[in-house]
Design a protein around this motif. Structure first.
Motif, PDB file in Angstrom:
ATOM      1  N   LEU A   4      -7.199  -0.033   8.473  1.00 41.72           N
ATOM      2  CA  LEU A   4      -8.214  -1.066   8.659  1.00 41.72           C
ATOM      3  C   LEU A   4      -9.335  -0.916   7.634  1.00 41.72           C
ATOM      4  N   SER A   5      -9.862   0.316   7.480  1.00 40.52           N
ATOM      5  CA  SER A   5     -10.966   0.509   6.532  1.00 40.52           C
ATOM      6  C   SER A   5     -10.464   0.380   5.098  1.00 40.52           C
ATOM      7  N   ILE A   6      -9.234   0.818   4.863  1.00 42.02           N
ATOM      8  CA  ILE A   6      -8.643   0.661   3.528  1.00 42.02           C
ATOM      9  C   ILE A   6      -8.521  -0.815   3.173  1.00 42.02           C
ATOM     10  N   THR A   7      -8.021  -1.594   4.148  1.00 42.62           N
ATOM     11  CA  THR A   7      -7.844  -3.025   3.914  1.00 42.62           C
ATOM     12  C   THR A   7      -9.191  -3.690   3.641  1.00 42.62           C
ATOM     13  N   GLN A   8     -10.216  -3.247   4.374  1.00 43.39           N
ATOM     14  CA  GLN A   8     -11.555  -3.805   4.157  1.00 43.39           C
ATOM     15  C   GLN A   8     -12.015  -3.542   2.725  1.00 43.39           C
ATOM     16  N   SER A   9     -11.764  -2.342   2.213  1.00 46.59           N
ATOM     17  CA  SER A   9     -12.213  -2.058   0.843  1.00 46.59           C
ATOM     18  C   SER A   9     -11.350  -2.801  -0.173  1.00 46.59           C
ATOM     19  N   ILE A  10     -10.051  -2.931   0.100  1.00 46.89           N
ATOM     20  CA  ILE A  10      -9.197  -3.734  -0.792  1.00 46.89           C
ATOM     21  C   ILE A  10      -9.723  -5.164  -0.860  1.00 46.89           C
ATOM     22  N   MET A  46      -1.100  -6.976   7.582  1.00 45.92           N
ATOM     23  CA  MET A  46      -1.475  -7.447   8.920  1.00 45.92           C
ATOM     24  C   MET A  46      -3.000  -7.523   9.072  1.00 45.92           C
ATOM     25  N   TYR A  47      -3.673  -6.472   8.630  1.00 44.33           N
ATOM     26  CA  TYR A  47      -5.139  -6.456   8.721  1.00 44.33           C
ATOM     27  C   TYR A  47      -5.756  -7.479   7.776  1.00 44.33           C
ATOM     28  N   LEU A  48      -5.141  -7.610   6.596  1.00 44.93           N
ATOM     29  CA  LEU A  48      -5.683  -8.558   5.627  1.00 44.93           C
ATOM     30  C   LEU A  48      -5.645  -9.973   6.190  1.00 44.93           C
ATOM     31  N   ASP A  49      -4.555 -10.310   6.859  1.00 48.26           N
ATOM     32  CA  ASP A  49      -4.420 -11.644   7.450  1.00 48.26           C
ATOM     33  C   ASP A  49      -5.609 -11.945   8.360  1.00 48.26           C
ATOM     34  N   VAL A  50      -6.072 -10.919   9.063  1.00 40.45           N
ATOM     35  CA  VAL A  50      -7.187 -11.092  10.002  1.00 40.45           C
ATOM     36  C   VAL A  50      -8.532 -11.075   9.272  1.00 40.45           C
ATOM     37  N   MET A 106      -4.778   2.106  -5.414  1.00 43.03           N
ATOM     38  CA  MET A 106      -5.748   1.236  -6.094  1.00 43.03           C
ATOM     39  C   MET A 106      -5.279  -0.208  -6.173  1.00 43.03           C
ATOM     40  N   VAL A 107      -6.262  -1.073  -6.358  1.00 45.71           N
ATOM     41  CA  VAL A 107      -5.961  -2.480  -6.587  1.00 45.71           C
ATOM     42  C   VAL A 107      -5.655  -2.629  -8.068  1.00 45.71           C
ATOM     43  N   GLU A 108      -4.449  -3.076  -8.373  1.00 47.33           N
ATOM     44  CA  GLU A 108      -4.023  -3.160  -9.761  1.00 47.33           C
ATOM     45  C   GLU A 108      -4.441  -4.484 -10.392  1.00 47.33           C
ATOM     46  N   SER A 109      -4.092  -5.581  -9.736  1.00 48.62           N
ATOM     47  CA  SER A 109      -4.462  -6.887 -10.262  1.00 48.62           C
ATOM     48  C   SER A 109      -4.394  -7.928  -9.161  1.00 48.62           C
ATOM     49  N   LEU A 110      -4.888  -9.100  -9.503  1.00 50.36           N
ATOM     50  CA  LEU A 110      -4.921 -10.208  -8.545  1.00 50.36           C
ATOM     51  C   LEU A 110      -4.254 -11.418  -9.156  1.00 50.36           C
ATOM     52  N   GLU A 111      -3.654 -12.240  -8.316  1.00 49.01           N
ATOM     53  CA  GLU A 111      -3.225 -13.549  -8.777  1.00 49.01           C
ATOM     54  C   GLU A 111      -4.130 -14.563  -8.103  1.00 49.01           C
ATOM     55  N   VAL A 112      -4.853 -15.322  -8.909  1.00 49.51           N
ATOM     56  CA  VAL A 112      -5.862 -16.210  -8.347  1.00 49.51           C
ATOM     57  C   VAL A 112      -5.678 -17.651  -8.830  1.00 49.51           C
TER      58      VAL A 112
END
Ligand code: ZN
Length: 113
Positions: A4-10, A46-50, A106-112
């Motif tokens: 949950l906390s990891i997802t929040q930081s992501i 799952m957490y990200l969806d929320v 780590m967050v590598e990249s995003l598709e936006v």
């Protein structure tokens, strides 16, 4: 690990990066993680969806690349990259290995959009 906390930081990192790129929507968040990061991608999704509801990251998909584990052999002294399923030195077969990496996350990249 506390997904949950990891997802929040992501999510925070991703939203900041998207804002810098003036992106209105994040479609995909690509992560890199070591085989011993202890993070379960399904839980992060799952957490990200929320958590992402009402943000530009709403509906974003998590995509994970697992990076190989780097080890140093205590017997032959060579460094190698191995799979988690086969933990032995590929050069001499020794199992006396020192872990050099494998907990990256780590967050590598995003598709936006
Ligand atoms: Zn070896």
């Amino acid at each position: 690990m506390h997904e949950l906390s990891i997802t929040q930081s992501i999510l925070n990192i991703s939203l900041q990066a998207a804002a810098q790129q003036n992106a209105s929507h994040i479609r995909e968040i690509r992560l890199r993680m070591g085989p011993f990061s202890g993070v379960v991608p399904e839980c992060v999704q799952m957490y990200l969806d929320v958590l992402a509801k009402g943000t530009p990251a709403e509906g974003a998909k998590i995509k994970v690349t697992t990076v190989p584990l780097k080890v140093l052999c205590r017997d032959c002294g060579r460094e190698s990259e191995i799979e988690r399923t086969h933990i032995a030195c590929p050069h001499c077969g020794s199992m006396r290995l020192k872990r050099l990496s494998g907990k990256e996350f780590m967050v590598e990249s995003l598709e936006v959009d």
